[in-house]
Design a protein around this motif. Structure first.
Motif, PDB file in Angstrom:
ATOM      1  N   ALA A 205       0.757  -1.261   0.111  1.00  0.00           N
ATOM      2  CA  ALA A 205       0.096  -0.007  -0.104  1.00  0.00           C
ATOM      3  C   ALA A 205       0.817   1.244  -0.029  1.00  0.00           C
ATOM      4  N   SER A 206       1.023   2.086  -0.963  1.00  0.00           N
ATOM      5  CA  SER A 206       1.933   3.075  -1.411  1.00  0.00           C
ATOM      6  C   SER A 206       1.161   4.424  -0.509  1.00  0.00           C
ATOM      7  N   PHE A 207       1.863   4.745   0.666  1.00  0.00           N
ATOM      8  CA  PHE A 207       1.391   5.962   1.238  1.00  0.00           C
ATOM      9  C   PHE A 207       2.203   7.020   0.938  1.00  0.00           C
ATOM     10  N   PHE A 208       1.691   8.031   0.127  1.00  0.00           N
ATOM     11  CA  PHE A 208       2.575   9.326  -0.118  1.00  0.00           C
ATOM     12  C   PHE A 208       2.781  10.170   0.962  1.00  0.00           C
ATOM     13  N   VAL A 209       4.255  10.617   0.906  1.00  0.00           N
ATOM     14  CA  VAL A 209       4.564  11.340   2.032  1.00  0.00           C
ATOM     15  C   VAL A 209       4.896  12.985   1.780  1.00  0.00           C
ATOM     16  N   GLY A 236       3.442  15.280   6.689  1.00  0.00           N
ATOM     17  CA  GLY A 236       3.954  14.078   5.930  1.00  0.00           C
ATOM     18  C   GLY A 236       4.438  12.814   6.762  1.00  0.00           C
ATOM     19  N   ILE A 237       5.322  13.145   7.680  1.00  0.00           N
ATOM     20  CA  ILE A 237       5.730  12.143   8.509  1.00  0.00           C
ATOM     21  C   ILE A 237       4.859  11.578   9.629  1.00  0.00           C
ATOM     22  N   ALA A 272       5.968   6.155  -0.150  1.00  0.00           N
ATOM     23  CA  ALA A 272       6.185   6.718  -1.805  1.00  0.00           C
ATOM     24  C   ALA A 272       6.500   8.344  -1.647  1.00  0.00           C
ATOM     25  N   SER A 273       6.818   8.726  -2.913  1.00  0.00           N
ATOM     26  CA  SER A 273       6.895  10.277  -2.691  1.00  0.00           C
ATOM     27  C   SER A 273       7.967  10.724  -1.496  1.00  0.00           C
ATOM     28  N   GLU A 289      13.251   9.310   9.226  1.00  0.00           N
ATOM     29  CA  GLU A 289      12.140   9.474  10.048  1.00  0.00           C
ATOM     30  C   GLU A 289      11.124   8.477   9.943  1.00  0.00           C
ATOM     31  N   LEU A 290      11.360   7.248   8.853  1.00  0.00           N
ATOM     32  CA  LEU A 290      10.205   6.672   8.752  1.00  0.00           C
ATOM     33  C   LEU A 290      10.862   5.025   8.689  1.00  0.00           C
ATOM     34  N   VAL A 291      11.714   4.974   9.436  1.00  0.00           N
ATOM     35  CA  VAL A 291      12.444   3.523   9.731  1.00  0.00           C
ATOM     36  C   VAL A 291      11.697   2.834  10.750  1.00  0.00           C
TER      37      VAL A 291
END
Length: 380
Positions: A205-209, A236-237, A272-273, A289-291
């Motif tokens: 599920a590609s969640f755009f950031v 975004g984060i 994504a993005s 920040e998204l690890v």
């Protein structure tokens, strides 16, 4: 930047459970060995692509000239030529990633191809093209990309129910993300009843950031207060982290446990993005920040190389942030930045941007069929 440093940082990111995918694909990268080099040196274990990327690849160099001339001789239509060229590249990339696919039990080694975005508001036509792309690429490690529009949701369910692995793209809101996950579960249940081996089906599920920050920051700038400025670059984060919280909730329910017992795999979140749009922000912000274990981060090459050079990895940067992330979104609402309006706007703009990209791809293929190639232009 030394190769060892790049390897070390990206290896560490991988060891934290983040699958590194490259958001780029071209025939030149396939044939030159560049893509294979990225898998070995930069820990790339998958590829995503889109019409803009394909259009750029076609417009540069001469890698497609021979095939285009052949298709023109056959009188191939523009739409058929688009499918032929893009599925050929995706099939080739799938073959290059076969070892990764097998080594990861089908989790990685994936290559995505997108349905025509002009069909984003037509469920039936999206389903039809998903079937065509899946059968034409004819590789188990392919993903067909379907946008998460309202019309896309039942198409996702139907495709999954037929055993087609899907990359759901263009997700901006938490509610839509939950609807996407539900569509996936619905599809798995239908597939199970049809006797399809659930272990063969995968989805992300590609969640755009970054696009969220671009839209929110524009609205914060218009407000102009110190409180508004302090929230820039945080939406975004925060949004993505809350999506991961939703993922954990959805894929721990009794409904999911029953499907997992039948061999199903969770639908992994994909960031994504992740290329930074605002140069004021660190260029690896949407990596650092998204690890968290169990996600994919698909990066344009510029972001990938930057992450290899100077990513500031601090272990898991998602768990333990949910209350803070919710507070960010609540603060935006109090300032008058409507979350629903932001995400609705981004989805509408995203569909339009995808359609424009597709028109660009069609135009590029049309020019190539007519022999108006980059090589010929350079010679004129």
């Amino acid at each position: 930047m030394s190769e060892s440093t790049t390897n070390d940082r990206l290896r560490e990111l991988s060891e934290h459970g983040v699958s590194i995918w490259l958001d780029d694909l071209s025939r030149e990268a396939l044939t030159s060995g560049e893509l294979m080099s990225h898998t070995k040196e930069l820990h790339v274990v998958g590829v995503t692509t889109n019409p803009t990327i394909f259009a750029a690849a076609l417009a540069e160099g001469s890698a497609y000239d021979k095939q285009m001339a052949h298709l023109a001789e056959q009188g191939t239509s523009i739409d058929d030529a688009v499918i032929t060229v893009t599925t050929d590249d995706v099939r080739h990339a799938c073959d290059l990633f076969t070892d990764v696919y097998e080594a990861t039990g089908g989790e990685d080694g994936r290559v995505s191809i997108e349905v025509d975005p002009r069909l984003a508001n037509s469920t039936e036509k999206t389903i039809e093209q998903a079937r065509v792309l899946w059968s034409t690429v004819d590789r188990p490690n392919a993903f067909v990309k379907i946008p998460a529009t309202m019309e896309g949701l039942p198409a996702i369910t139907q495709a999954i129910s037929e055993g087609i692995s899907i990359n759901v793209t263009l997700i901006f809101s938490l509610d839509r993300y939950r609807a996407v996950a539900a569509a996936y579960l619905d599809g798995l249940e239908l597939a199970h009843r049809a006797g399809i081996d659930l272990s063969t089906i995968r989805s992300v599920a590609s969640f755009f950031v970054s696009r969220v920050d671009t839209e929110v920051d524009k609205r914060l700038d218009a407000i102009g207060t110190d409180e508004a400025k302090a929230l820039k670059g945080k939406a975004g984060i925060a949004n993505a982290r809350l999506a991961f919280q939703a993922y954990e909730e959805i894929f721990s329910t009794p409904r999911w446990e029953e499907l997992a017992a039948a061999g199903a795999h969770p639908q992994r979140p994909l960031w994504a993005s992740t290329g930074v749009k605002d140069p004021a922000y660190p260029d690896t912000m949407y990596v650092d920040e998204l690890v968290v274990d169990g996600v994919v981060n698909t990066m344009p090459e510029k972001t990938l190389l930057a992450a290899g050079d100077h990513a500031q990895l601090r272990g898991d940067t998602v768990h333990g942030t949910y209350a803070e992330s919710r507070q960010v979104l609540d603060s935006l609402e109090r300032l008058g930045v409507s979350y629903t309006d932001v995400t609705d706007t981004l989805e509408q703009e995203g569909v339009v941007k995808f359609e424009r990209s597709w028109a660009e791809l069609v135009e590029t293929v049309d020019a190539a069929l007519k022999g108006d190639t980059a090589t010929q232009k350079a010679a004129e």
